[in-house]
Motif scaffolding. Structure first.
Motif: not given
Length: 81
Positions: A22-25, A16, A32, A19-20, A28-29
């Motif tokens: 690497s996410v561009r939004d 997690t 996460i 992912i947090a 969403t971050s």
């Protein structure tokens, strides 16, 4: 049985976090990161620190997530992609 649960929670915690990052939004971050805090609270429960787990769940997964979502909606971007 107990250490397998902790290893599994640590793996999910690392996944997690990656992912947090690497996410561009941003929204969403934030979601996460709330999941990350909830997993950290579960790790605290598994090691017997119930009060720390409760605090992490309330503050990390709850209040900080709400503040970050409010901050995202209150700010604007200078350039539109």
């Amino acid at each position: 049985m107990h250490w397998e649960l902790e290893i599994t929670l640590f793996v999910f915690l690392i996944v997690t976090a990656v992912i947090a990052l690497s996410v561009r939004d941003l929204l969403t971050s934030v979601v996460i990161l709330s999941v990350y805090s909830f997993l950290a609270a579960l790790i605290f429960v598994s090691i017997g620190a119930i009060d720390v787990a409760f605090t992490e769940a309330v503050v990390g997964a709850g209040i900080v997530g709400v503040f970050l979502v409010i901050a995202i909606f209150k700010t604007t971007r200078r350039c539109q992609d």
